[in-house]
Scaffold this active site. Sequence first.
Site, short mmCIF file in Angstrom:
data_model
loop_
_atom_site.label_atom_id
_atom_site.label_comp_id
_atom_site.label_asym_id
_atom_site.label_seq_id
_atom_site.Cartn_x
_atom_site.Cartn_y
_atom_site.Cartn_z
N HIS A 162 0.83 -1.11 -0.03
CA HIS A 162 0.00 0.04 0.02
C HIS A 162 0.91 1.40 -0.22
O HIS A 162 0.36 2.38 -0.13
CB HIS A 162 -1.20 -0.07 1.16
CG HIS A 162 -0.56 0.19 2.42
ND1 HIS A 162 -0.34 -0.52 3.28
CD2 HIS A 162 -0.41 1.47 3.26
CE1 HIS A 162 -0.01 0.00 4.55
NE2 HIS A 162 -0.09 1.07 4.36
N ASP A 180 1.18 -7.64 2.25
CA ASP A 180 1.34 -6.31 2.09
C ASP A 180 2.76 -5.70 1.85
O ASP A 180 3.28 -5.22 2.77
CB ASP A 180 0.73 -5.31 3.09
CG ASP A 180 0.28 -3.93 2.65
OD1 ASP A 180 1.01 -3.37 1.61
OD2 ASP A 180 -0.53 -3.46 3.49
N SER A 194 3.84 2.47 8.31
CA SER A 194 3.69 1.53 7.24
C SER A 194 4.85 1.02 6.64
O SER A 194 5.89 2.04 5.89
CB SER A 194 2.86 1.95 6.28
OG SER A 194 1.33 1.73 6.77
N1 ARG Z 1 -4.69 0.50 7.33
C1 ARG Z 1 -3.69 0.50 6.78
C2 ARG Z 1 -2.67 1.82 6.92
O1 ARG Z 1 -3.18 2.82 7.16
C3 ARG Z 1 -3.59 0.63 5.30
C4 ARG Z 1 -3.86 -0.69 4.53
C5 ARG Z 1 -4.17 -0.58 3.01
N2 ARG Z 1 -4.85 -1.75 2.82
C6 ARG Z 1 -6.15 -1.65 2.46
N3 ARG Z 1 -6.97 -2.61 2.23
N4 ARG Z 1 -6.86 -0.27 2.32
O2 ARG Z 1 -1.45 1.55 7.25
#
Ligand code: ARG
Length: 730
Positions: A87, A223, A650
């Site tokens: 992501h 991811d 992330s």
């Molecule tokens: N919730 C994650 C973050 O803010 C992002 C994950 C991205 N994946 C998704 N299915 N939108 O780091």
Amino acid sequence: MIKRSLLLAGLLIFASIFQLRADEGMWLPMLIKRLNQRNLKEMGLQLTPEEIYSVNNSSLKDAIVSMGGFCTGEMISGQGLMLTNHHCGFDAIRENSTVEDDYLTNGFWAMNMKEELPNEGLFVSFLVRMEDVTAQMNEALEGLETEVDRNAKIAEMSRAIADQAEEGNGYDAEVKSFYAGNEFYLFVYERFTDVRLVGAPPQSVGKFGGDTDNWMWPRHTGDFSLFRVYAGPDGKPAEYSPDNVPLVPKHHLPVSIRGIEEGDFTLTFGFPGSTDRYLTSWGVEQALEKKNPTIVSIRDVKLDVLRKDMKADDAVRLMYASKFAQIANYWKYFIGQTEQLKHLDVKSEKEALEQKFQAWADADPERKAKYGDALEMIRTGFEMKDNTVIGGTYVIEGGLTGADAVLQTYRLTQAFNALMGMDEGPDREGLKDRLKPAAAEFFEETHMPTDQKLFAVTQKLYAENVDADQQPAYMQEMGETDWDAYAKKVYSESIFTDSQRLSDFIDNPDSAAFADDPMRKIATDLFEVYSGQSALNAEANAMLAKGTRLFQAGLREMMPEKEFYPDANSTLRASLGNVRAYEPKDGVVYKYYTTLDGKMAKEDPDDDEFIVPEGISALYDARDYGQYADADGNLPVNFISTNDITGGNSGSPVINGQGELIGLAFDGNWEAMSGDINFEPSVQRTISVDVRYVLWVIDKYADAGHLIDEMTLVTDKKSSKKARKNAFKN
Ligand code: ARG
């Protein structure tokens, strides 16, 4: 991985009961020395503070980068190979994709360095050093009474200190405020701008579970994505060039496939964006009652529009994939934050601390003079802003960024005013030449029929939910309106909503047409509301700033035995934790890891969030896990640990006690969605991809074993020792 004996397992349970919790906290790496080293050793950290952060010797920090200022990445080879989340690489993957060569859907793998794809605008920054400049700053701030004077001085001093640190070395420097303006640190970075895409799994791996599973455990998402950082032939940062060479980083992380067990030590290291851990009960109340529900309802209508249009047209899907993901990610975040703030009754917890603080402050005349009004200032600040929170959220989420044409128009308005004020001549032609490609790019990235729909739905909601006296002028004038018809009219007439009209206008700027343009008026009026709000709130914001600064200073004085960590602010932080299961609710325990079996159980070919690619199913059917299986013969996919992270982290490496990479952090969990405001040790977890899954996908699924050959692989005690010995020599 060797199974531990029963005796050891028993000892582990014993140890975990008596374990000191060090998981809360995002620590500045140079301050790790301040933490109790004996406790850290007991948690399982074998590295010394010097091996984590050192200016003169290579240390862990030399393997960590800020990726583009919004994510984290880490070096995993001596040739600049960088690992981050899917992501985080998402927009780079999308930009390199076309409907014919759709890397988002199908994945991308460079089979040699020549095939790696450049990414304009993407950069990574290594932290060279940091320095406490609080004393210098406080001396300059001495005697300044108002927040306005203070802020001006802070900006001036920050620039001066940073300029000095940048002198003659090509580095980027900045000074940042900590503990709400009680401390200041200088950060010096080396920034590389040639960053190429090396590999990405298909979205059905990298974003498996989609928005349904987002912010949730148990999880089965691969991811990750791979990039490579390039430098000029001299090893220094250089703009993209085919002559550039892979960067040789000062340190890269060895990668351990020895596996993890509950209780294992975990260190995350990265660039968390922002937290609000010192938010008061009044701030919690305002988020619950006003801010969060407003953001969610505006994003709801935007997502509905995008979902439909993206499904109908592949080109539109690719165009909006990143925009959609960004809107959806924090849409769900705010739903979860609201739910958990209530469920965990964070407001009461904040109130208890505030009562304790006030009693402490009032108990001593000197303290009372200094800190006695801090909370009252904060309370008043929130109260003064309460009426404008909804309007203020609308003007940003539903107005200036409601449809993309609005912000684009606002940006161009300034340039067009300049253009129309210029005499004929080379300067004017030069500006025209610069405006044309910038304008054209906007139309490449925006589907006007979709944007028109976004405009209609957000305007309608705005008009319905914001008091008339807080609406932009054009909206007040129109009163009750058919917003679809209005959107149609604006988009069919405005210079800013059609590439031909816009380029004609740049050729022959006509000030009468410009003045009459409906989108110009909309953007101008919205911006007026926006800047009017900041003027209106200046006094309240000054009170909040001062109150918060005093509150944080007072708290540290009130609890001198406690090491306080500063809120996240996109600077490098380390967080210490352990692999740990949790109880999401009474009677339920969530294990600390998931496996490929769980992913296969979620498979649903009819739901694009839960598709499993053919190659993965085939490997699963053959149970072809190679050296990446766990002791039970399963393929690990994700795991959780108690580290304290937030957005911006992330892509952060999860590092074991020996300094080896065991995972890649990518999310937080639903039960602790209020965690940015209050850390919840019993349920708050970091969700990571197990590095064995990453390597398995690269090796078995993508057949890109040459990338694994680049890494320093740790497979047993001996290779671990060797990696450690080679890592920090200097
Ligand atoms: N919730 C994650 C973050 O803010 C992002 C994950 C991205 N994946 C998704 N299915 N939108 O780091």
